[in-house]
Every structure is written in C-alpha cells, then in structure tokens.
Design a protein around this motif. Structure first.
Motif, PDB file in Angstrom:
ATOM      1  N   ASP A 135       8.907   6.838  -8.191  1.00  0.00           N
ATOM      2  CA  ASP A 135      10.049   7.634  -7.755  1.00  0.00           C
ATOM      3  C   ASP A 135      10.751   6.938  -6.587  1.00  0.00           C
ATOM      4  N   PRO A 136      12.036   6.551  -6.765  1.00  0.00           N
ATOM      5  CA  PRO A 136      12.737   5.821  -5.695  1.00  0.00           C
ATOM      6  C   PRO A 136      12.854   6.626  -4.396  1.00  0.00           C
ATOM      7  N   ALA A 137      13.056   7.923  -4.497  1.00  0.00           N
ATOM      8  CA  ALA A 137      13.167   8.737  -3.281  1.00  0.00           C
ATOM      9  C   ALA A 137      11.830   8.775  -2.546  1.00  0.00           C
ATOM     10  N   ARG A 138      10.752   8.894  -3.304  1.00  0.00           N
ATOM     11  CA  ARG A 138       9.425   8.928  -2.673  1.00  0.00           C
ATOM     12  C   ARG A 138       9.068   7.569  -2.080  1.00  0.00           C
ATOM     13  N   ARG A 139       9.496   6.482  -2.740  1.00  0.00           N
ATOM     14  CA  ARG A 139       9.244   5.143  -2.212  1.00  0.00           C
ATOM     15  C   ARG A 139       9.942   4.968  -0.858  1.00  0.00           C
ATOM     16  N   ALA A 140      11.200   5.397  -0.786  1.00  0.00           N
ATOM     17  CA  ALA A 140      11.944   5.304   0.477  1.00  0.00           C
ATOM     18  C   ALA A 140      11.278   6.168   1.541  1.00  0.00           C
ATOM     19  N   TRP A 141      10.823   7.344   1.131  1.00  0.00           N
ATOM     20  CA  TRP A 141      10.163   8.254   2.062  1.00  0.00           C
ATOM     21  C   TRP A 141       8.866   7.635   2.601  1.00  0.00           C
ATOM     22  N   MET A 142       8.097   6.991   1.710  1.00  0.00           N
ATOM     23  CA  MET A 142       6.840   6.367   2.141  1.00  0.00           C
ATOM     24  C   MET A 142       7.101   5.162   3.042  1.00  0.00           C
ATOM     25  N   LEU A 143       8.155   4.412   2.774  1.00  0.00           N
ATOM     26  CA  LEU A 143       8.473   3.291   3.666  1.00  0.00           C
ATOM     27  C   LEU A 143       8.855   3.810   5.051  1.00  0.00           C
ATOM     28  N   ARG A 193       7.585   6.572   6.336  1.00  0.00           N
ATOM     29  CA  ARG A 193       6.302   6.964   6.923  1.00  0.00           C
ATOM     30  C   ARG A 193       5.568   5.740   7.454  1.00  0.00           C
ATOM     31  N   LEU A 194       5.663   4.608   6.753  1.00  0.00           N
ATOM     32  CA  LEU A 194       5.040   3.370   7.223  1.00  0.00           C
ATOM     33  C   LEU A 194       5.670   2.942   8.548  1.00  0.00           C
ATOM     34  N   ALA A 195       6.994   3.020   8.624  1.00  0.00           N
ATOM     35  CA  ALA A 195       7.677   2.688   9.881  1.00  0.00           C
ATOM     36  C   ALA A 195       7.253   3.650  10.987  1.00  0.00           C
ATOM     37  N   GLN A 196       7.079   4.918  10.640  1.00  0.00           N
ATOM     38  CA  GLN A 196       6.633   5.906  11.621  1.00  0.00           C
ATOM     39  C   GLN A 196       5.223   5.567  12.115  1.00  0.00           C
ATOM     40  N   LEU A 205       0.831  -1.196   0.000  1.00  0.00           N
ATOM     41  CA  LEU A 205       0.000   0.000   0.000  1.00  0.00           C
ATOM     42  C   LEU A 205       0.870   1.252   0.000  1.00  0.00           C
ATOM     43  N   ALA A 206       1.866   1.270   0.867  1.00  0.00           N
ATOM     44  CA  ALA A 206       2.760   2.434   0.943  1.00  0.00           C
ATOM     45  C   ALA A 206       3.491   2.635  -0.384  1.00  0.00           C
ATOM     46  N   LEU A 207       3.965   1.562  -0.974  1.00  0.00           N
ATOM     47  CA  LEU A 207       4.702   1.684  -2.237  1.00  0.00           C
ATOM     48  C   LEU A 207       3.784   2.073  -3.389  1.00  0.00           C
ATOM     49  N   SER A 208       2.546   1.623  -3.366  1.00  0.00           N
ATOM     50  CA  SER A 208       1.622   1.997  -4.435  1.00  0.00           C
ATOM     51  C   SER A 208       1.269   3.479  -4.357  1.00  0.00           C
ATOM     52  N   LEU A 209       1.229   4.024  -3.151  1.00  0.00           N
ATOM     53  CA  LEU A 209       0.966   5.453  -3.002  1.00  0.00           C
ATOM     54  C   LEU A 209       2.183   6.291  -3.390  1.00  0.00           C
ATOM     55  N   ALA A 210       3.355   5.677  -3.393  1.00  0.00           N
ATOM     56  CA  ALA A 210       4.585   6.404  -3.706  1.00  0.00           C
ATOM     57  C   ALA A 210       4.821   6.526  -5.201  1.00  0.00           C
ATOM     58  N   GLY A 211       4.326   5.592  -5.975  1.00  0.00           N
ATOM     59  CA  GLY A 211       4.593   5.633  -7.408  1.00  0.00           C
ATOM     60  C   GLY A 211       5.953   5.040  -7.728  1.00  0.00           C
TER      61      GLY A 211
END
Length: 82
Positions: free
Chosen positions: A42-50, A52-55, A34-40
């Motif tokens: 972009d590798p930087a956004r994917r890392a950022w969303m992961l 946020r998931l940990a947060q 779910l987090a990765l699908s919302l990130a699209g």
C-alpha cells in the motif's frame, strides 16, 4: 622512507572513510527496507511507515530497538474502512 609512509597514509585514510560511509549507508538502507517490508504494498502505508522511521531517528531510537519500535508503529497504522 617518508614517502612510503605518505603513500600508505594517502591510500589508507580515504579507504577507511569510504568503508565508514558505506557502512552508514547500508545501515540506513536496511532500516528503510525493514520499514517498507512492514508496510506491504500500500503506497499510503509505505509513506506512513517511512515517516515513522524518520520519527524514530528524530527520537533517537536505538538500532537494536528499531525493529520492535517499527512493528508497534505498523500495528498502529490508522485503518481506513473499505
């Protein structure tokens, strides 16, 4: 008769543990997807969303509230001018 119960218990307990472990793993994979699908893409956004998931996990966000929480987090991604 006691050995029958022993065999049943010896097979049932590990089977229940395996199912519980698989249940937890599948839920984690679904949350990550779910987090990765919302990130699209972009590798930087994917890392950022992961992150946020940990947060969300650290904050104890309930699973029912997690999709909305992640959507708000995705909307708050810092825009980098192109």
């Amino acid at each position: 008769m006691n050995t029958d119960w022993l065999i049943v218990a010896a097979v049932t307990v590990p089977a229940l543990l395996l199912h519980a472990i698989l249940f937890v793993l599948v839920r984690r994979w679904m949350d990550r997807d779910l987090a990765l699908s919302l990130a699209g893409e972009d590798p930087a956004r994917r890392a950022w969303m992961l992150e946020r998931l940990a947060q969300a996990r650290r904050q104890g966000v309930r699973r029912r509230e997690l999709p909305a929480w992640l959507e708000r987090a995705a909307a708050g991604y810092p825009a980098v001018p192109s």
